[in-house]
Every structure is written in structure tokens, then in C-alpha cells.
Design a protein around this motif. Sequence first.
Motif, PDB file in Angstrom:
ATOM      1  N   TRP A 266       0.771  -1.127  -0.084  1.00  0.00           N
ATOM      2  CA  TRP A 266      -0.184  -0.051  -0.059  1.00  0.00           C
ATOM      3  C   TRP A 266       0.841   1.313  -0.030  1.00  0.00           C
ATOM      4  N   ARG A 267       2.000   1.354   0.740  1.00  0.00           N
ATOM      5  CA  ARG A 267       2.920   2.571   0.768  1.00  0.00           C
ATOM      6  C   ARG A 267       3.451   2.445  -0.645  1.00  0.00           C
ATOM      7  N   ASP A 268       4.096   1.463  -1.284  1.00  0.00           N
ATOM      8  CA  ASP A 268       4.467   1.883  -2.707  1.00  0.00           C
ATOM      9  C   ASP A 268       3.091   2.239  -3.536  1.00  0.00           C
ATOM     10  N   ARG A 332      -7.409   6.034  12.396  1.00  0.00           N
ATOM     11  CA  ARG A 332      -7.203   7.190  11.239  1.00  0.00           C
ATOM     12  C   ARG A 332      -8.376   7.120  10.458  1.00  0.00           C
ATOM     13  N   MET A 333      -8.864   5.845  10.098  1.00  0.00           N
ATOM     14  CA  MET A 333      -9.962   5.725   8.962  1.00  0.00           C
ATOM     15  C   MET A 333     -11.162   6.287   9.867  1.00  0.00           C
ATOM     16  N   VAL A 334     -11.482   6.011  11.140  1.00  0.00           N
ATOM     17  CA  VAL A 334     -12.656   6.527  11.823  1.00  0.00           C
ATOM     18  C   VAL A 334     -12.593   7.939  11.866  1.00  0.00           C
ATOM     19  N   VAL A 359       4.406  11.715  12.939  1.00  0.00           N
ATOM     20  CA  VAL A 359       5.755  11.708  12.995  1.00  0.00           C
ATOM     21  C   VAL A 359       6.004  10.955  11.692  1.00  0.00           C
ATOM     22  N   ASP A 360       4.931  10.102  11.096  1.00  0.00           N
ATOM     23  CA  ASP A 360       5.163   9.408   9.573  1.00  0.00           C
ATOM     24  C   ASP A 360       4.530  10.087   8.678  1.00  0.00           C
ATOM     25  N   ALA A 361       4.048  11.258   8.727  1.00  0.00           N
ATOM     26  CA  ALA A 361       3.586  12.335   7.527  1.00  0.00           C
ATOM     27  C   ALA A 361       4.318  12.080   6.356  1.00  0.00           C
TER      28      ALA A 361
HETATM   29  C1  LIG Z   1      -6.236   9.200   6.782  1.00  0.00           C
HETATM   30  C2  LIG Z   1      -5.024   8.428   6.676  1.00  0.00           C
HETATM   31  C3  LIG Z   1      -3.546   9.045   6.821  1.00  0.00           C
HETATM   32  C4  LIG Z   1      -2.593   8.408   6.637  1.00  0.00           C
HETATM   33  N1  LIG Z   1      -1.337   8.941   6.693  1.00  0.00           N
HETATM   34  C5  LIG Z   1      -0.244   8.201   6.580  1.00  0.00           C
HETATM   35  C6  LIG Z   1       0.990   8.994   6.584  1.00  0.00           C
HETATM   36  O1  LIG Z   1       1.056  10.047   6.282  1.00  0.00           O
HETATM   37  N2  LIG Z   1       2.391   8.036   6.499  1.00  0.00           N
HETATM   38  C7  LIG Z   1       2.079   6.766   6.501  1.00  0.00           C
HETATM   39  O2  LIG Z   1       3.085   6.042   6.583  1.00  0.00           O
HETATM   40  N3  LIG Z   1       1.012   6.228   6.710  1.00  0.00           N
HETATM   41  C8  LIG Z   1      -0.188   6.744   6.821  1.00  0.00           C
HETATM   42  N4  LIG Z   1      -1.329   6.159   6.762  1.00  0.00           N
HETATM   43  C9  LIG Z   1      -1.418   4.582   6.754  1.00  0.00           C
HETATM   44  C10 LIG Z   1      -1.361   3.736   8.062  1.00  0.00           C
HETATM   45  O3  LIG Z   1      -2.288   4.260   8.898  1.00  0.00           O
HETATM   46  C11 LIG Z   1       0.105   3.857   8.625  1.00  0.00           C
HETATM   47  O4  LIG Z   1       1.333   3.596   7.795  1.00  0.00           O
HETATM   48  C12 LIG Z   1       0.031   2.961   9.658  1.00  0.00           C
HETATM   49  O5  LIG Z   1      -0.794   3.021  10.740  1.00  0.00           O
HETATM   50  C13 LIG Z   1       1.610   2.971  10.316  1.00  0.00           C
HETATM   51  O6  LIG Z   1       1.724   2.090  11.336  1.00  0.00           O
HETATM   52  P1  LIG Z   1       2.581   0.780  11.492  1.00  0.00           P
HETATM   53  O7  LIG Z   1       3.971   1.157  10.851  1.00  0.00           O
HETATM   54  O8  LIG Z   1       2.253   0.078  12.692  1.00  0.00           O
HETATM   55  O9  LIG Z   1       1.947  -0.172  10.272  1.00  0.00           O
HETATM   56  P2  LIG Z   1       1.870  -1.575   9.886  1.00  0.00           P
HETATM   57  O10 LIG Z   1       0.502  -2.281  10.122  1.00  0.00           O
HETATM   58  O11 LIG Z   1       2.986  -2.404  10.671  1.00  0.00           O
HETATM   59  O12 LIG Z   1       2.183  -1.740   8.437  1.00  0.00           O
HETATM   60  C14 LIG Z   1       3.572  -1.768   8.027  1.00  0.00           C
HETATM   61  C15 LIG Z   1       3.987  -0.499   7.053  1.00  0.00           C
HETATM   62  O13 LIG Z   1       3.214  -0.666   5.663  1.00  0.00           O
HETATM   63  C16 LIG Z   1       2.845   0.741   5.123  1.00  0.00           C
HETATM   64  N5  LIG Z   1       1.207   0.965   5.598  1.00  0.00           N
HETATM   65  C17 LIG Z   1       0.324   0.276   6.206  1.00  0.00           C
HETATM   66  N6  LIG Z   1      -0.853   0.703   6.055  1.00  0.00           N
HETATM   67  C18 LIG Z   1      -0.539   1.820   5.047  1.00  0.00           C
HETATM   68  C19 LIG Z   1      -1.746   2.636   4.250  1.00  0.00           C
HETATM   69  N7  LIG Z   1      -2.891   2.370   4.317  1.00  0.00           N
HETATM   70  N8  LIG Z   1      -1.053   3.194   3.324  1.00  0.00           N
HETATM   71  C20 LIG Z   1       0.167   3.425   3.131  1.00  0.00           C
HETATM   72  N9  LIG Z   1       1.161   2.576   3.816  1.00  0.00           N
HETATM   73  C21 LIG Z   1       0.758   1.549   4.723  1.00  0.00           C
HETATM   74  C22 LIG Z   1       3.430   1.440   6.462  1.00  0.00           C
HETATM   75  O14 LIG Z   1       4.801   1.802   5.873  1.00  0.00           O
HETATM   76  C23 LIG Z   1       3.625   0.684   7.617  1.00  0.00           C
HETATM   77  O15 LIG Z   1       4.760   1.071   8.529  1.00  0.00           O
HETATM   78  C24 LIG Z   1      -2.441   6.863   6.920  1.00  0.00           C
HETATM   79  C25 LIG Z   1      -3.786   6.194   7.087  1.00  0.00           C
HETATM   80  C26 LIG Z   1      -5.047   7.155   6.971  1.00  0.00           C
HETATM   81  C27 LIG Z   1      -6.479   5.998   6.952  1.00  0.00           C
END
Ligand SMILES: Cc1cc2nc3c(=O)[nH]c(=O)nc-3n(C[C@H](O)[C@H](O)[C@H](O)COP(=O)(O)OP(=O)(O)OC[C@H]3O[C@@H](n4cnc5c(N)ncnc54)[C@H](O)[C@@H]3O)c2cc1C
Length: 434
Positions: A266-268, A332-334, A359-361
Motif C-alpha cells: 500500500w505504501r508503494d 485514522r480511518m474513523v 511523525v510518519d506524515a
Molecule cells: C487518513 C490516513 C492518513 C494516513 N497518513 C499516513 C502517512 O502520512 N504516512 C504513513 O506512513 N501512513 C499513513 N497512513 C497509513 C497507515 O495508517 C500507517 O502507515 C500505519 O498506521 C503505520 O503503522 P505501522 O507502521 O504500525 O503499520 P503496519 O501495519 O505495521 O504496516 C507496515 C507498513 O506498511 C505501510 N502501510 C500500512 N498501511 C498503509 C496504508 N494504508 N497506506 C500506506 N502505507 C501503509 C506503512 O509503511 C507501515 O509502516 C494513513 C492512513 C489514513 C487512514
Amino acid sequence: MTSLMWFRDDLRLHDNQALSRAAEAAALGDAPLVAVVLDEPAYPGTRPLGGASTWWRERSLYALARDLAGRGVELIRAAGDAREEIPRLATELGATTVTWTRRYHGPLREVDATVKETLASQGITATSSPGFTLVEPWEVTNGQGQPYKVFTPFSKAAASQVAGDEPEGVPEMGASASSASSWPKPTEPAWAASLAEHWTPGEAGARERLAQLDLANYAEERDIPALNATSLLSPHLRFGEVSPREVWFAAAEEPEAAKFHSELLWRDFAWHRLYHLPNLATENVREKFDRFDWSWDDPRLKDWQAGTTGIPLVDAGMRELWATGYMHNRVRMVVGSFLTKNLGIHWRLGEEWFWDTLVDADAASNPFNWQWVAGCGDDAAPFFRIFNPETQAKRFDPDGEYVRRWAPALSAPPIVDLQESRQAALDAYAEIKD
Ligand SMILES: Cc1cc2nc3c(=O)[nH]c(=O)nc-3n(C[C@H](O)[C@H](O)[C@H](O)COP(=O)(O)OP(=O)(O)OC[C@H]3O[C@@H](n4cnc5c(N)ncnc54)[C@H](O)[C@@H]3O)c2cc1C
């Protein structure tokens, strides 16, 4: 004769392909390796880092400077427009090569292309390497050679391309002795004290998190915000303190890696979309939403930001964000659905708040996910999918543990009626539906 490594969003020594190439160039020319970071202005089409990201970057740079000094490499800090500063520095240092990790947002790609041209005109070789994403955004195309707009086929195509080669280690940097780092310790602003309790910015912190990766229950528990069931790697990936490739390979060792791999994809995908849609943070992807009557000046935005909406799950999420610079993905979704649908406030105002406080913006994931939640992005949640925060709380926080942790005492009554505002949002959507 110097080999210059320009660090940007790749603040690490392990599996840093650009750094390895820079070190090789230094060894080949029997030249010193020098590292630089540049504080760049916001170029047109980009914006300055938010407060939480700035906090993170300062600490990550401090860590990087120390790690490099331990290997005898100096990290220089400069400021200004890269199109002038990098060629100027390269000349001043007598560099014959400049190396960096690619970035994928259109306006920054243009900056990098100009830097490369100017360096070439000075007889300096510029080398760019992959490493910020799993696959290069332009390398994943559908049968017609077009970019993907839908995640599932993208993820299948991208997964098949994830390089089979193992992550690289820390390169030999050639210096015989380590030196003390003179990098000043960042000052700790009072507002950020609680961030420091939750995070260790820098490569060591990233590797510690990676070492703790435990995906045994990830698929079942990743949606439960009270549990620490996700990796918490997102800010480390954002600043390149660990490579996505290394995270991918570490996860592959774990049971049930598929779901986690899909999240990394999803990140990619977000970067794939930003590469093709450089205005993702400012323009609705689906144009019909240009006619949607979102509000730009609703005073309830402040309640949402402060976590005083009177809706427990929303308030808990917004307070977690303020206290830690992070919010669980489910929440975040909610909160995003609540802002854009129940309150009818423009998604860009939510995105900007997240940009400042997360911090991850990141320039791709943040606007991409906001457009997904608001319903105006490619492959977005349909607009009529309006999360009910009470139902979401019953399902994902059944014992109220997460809400108790972040919003133990709620004083205010709800600022909006969930059922009425849901209907109003659906009525507004019917106006633009086609
Ligand atoms: C409104 C909104 C805004 C968000 N803004 C950001 C943001 O600015 N930066 C950000 O990194 N993520 C963002 N996310 C996606 C996601 O919420 C976070 O990546 C995730 O919560 C990070 O926690 P984790 O590292 O424990 O995720 P894990 O569940 O451990 O996932 C592993 C990695 O996958 C990637 N990932 C997971 N879900 C998503 C996703 N939906 N979109 C893109 N990458 C994802 C992240 O790099 C994450 O570190 C956003 C989601 C929403 C709904």
C-alpha cells in the motif's frame, strides 16, 4: 577528489544502495567519502515539513551524524536551493561524483534533474539509486503500459517485481579512524516531550523495532488499536532509517507474512499514485468531487483537532495523535470519515492537520489515504461507506481499553448527531453522483 553522498529521506547506513555506490566511488578513486544533508526550501508544489516530522528529522540527523562519525565520515549540513547548493558544495569539496537515493514527487524530481545537469556541466558524475520504495513507481504498469489505479492488480504486479536480491549491509567507508561527531544535540521543545517517550528516531531505533517484528497474530490483531500488534515502523520508513526491502525480507521470515507484505505494498501504491498525480495533496482525484459542498470554515474543526468532539473513539484517536505523533490505522480511518462525512469538512483540512502532527506524515501516504477515506481517490472506499464511530468502537475496542487510555474522561456532549449527519452526507453526495 571526493565522493559526495547527499542524504535525503534515506537516513541509514544499512541497505542504502546510494551510500554503497558512493563508498565504492570513493574506494575506486582512493578519495575521501563526505556526506551532506541539505535543508531545502519548499519548492513550488511541495510544502515544508510539519512540526512532528521536523522534530523527528532533527533527531534522526543527530543519530546519523554520530553513526557516520563512528566510521570516520563527516556529515556536513547546508541550507538552500539544491539546484545551487549541491553543485556549489561539490565544487568546493572537489567532488568527482555525487550520489543520492531517488525521490519520486514530481517537483523534487525536477529539482534533482536540474542538479544532475548542472553537475554534468561541471564534469561531475551524479548517480541516483533506488531504495525508498520496493519497486520504482514507473516500473509497474498494466497490460497497456499504463499506471495502475486499483490496488489489487498493482500489488500483484509489484510483488512479482520485488527484487530477489538480499539487502546490502553497511558499506566499507574507507576511513581508518572514527572521529567524534560535532553535530549539536537537538533541543527538546516542551510540546514534544511526550513524543520522546514513544519513539527513538534514527537507524538504531528503526533496527530495534525491526528486530521486534512479530507477525504471529498480525492478520487478526492489526485492526485492534489497544494492542501493539502492528510494526510501528512507519516513521522509520518515512525517513528511510530502514529500507522497505529490508523490512520485506525480515517479514518473509515470519509466519503469515502475506498480509504485512500487502500493507508495505500500500505504501508503494501511494507513491505510485503520487508519481503519476503530483497534485495529490491539493486536487480531488475524482473530479466530480470538485462539486461536493465540503466546508472550509467550520469551527468544529478545532474540536476535532483537540479531541473534544464528545465521540469517544474519535477523541481518543485525536489525543493519541497529539500525544505521540501517531494514530492507529483503524482509528485514522474513523476520524477521517467523521471529519469529511459527519462534519462535512474538506479532507484537505484533515490532511493538513495530519501533515503537521504525524511523525510518519509523508507526501504520498497522507493525501492518498485521506482521498481514500473521503471517497474522492482512485480505488477509494465508496463515499456511502460512512464509518459509525460507535459501531467501530464496539467492534475494534470492545472493552473500551483504547478509549480509556487516551480519552478517559469525556466531558462534552457529542458535537454532532451521527445519524442525522450521516443522512446529510448521503444527500450531499446524491447531488454530485452523476
Ligand atoms: C487518513 C490516513 C492518513 C494516513 N497518513 C499516513 C502517512 O502520512 N504516512 C504513513 O506512513 N501512513 C499513513 N497512513 C497509513 C497507515 O495508517 C500507517 O502507515 C500505519 O498506521 C503505520 O503503522 P505501522 O507502521 O504500525 O503499520 P503496519 O501495519 O505495521 O504496516 C507496515 C507498513 O506498511 C505501510 N502501510 C500500512 N498501511 C498503509 C496504508 N494504508 N497506506 C500506506 N502505507 C501503509 C506503512 O509503511 C507501515 O509502516 C494513513 C492512513 C489514513 C487512514
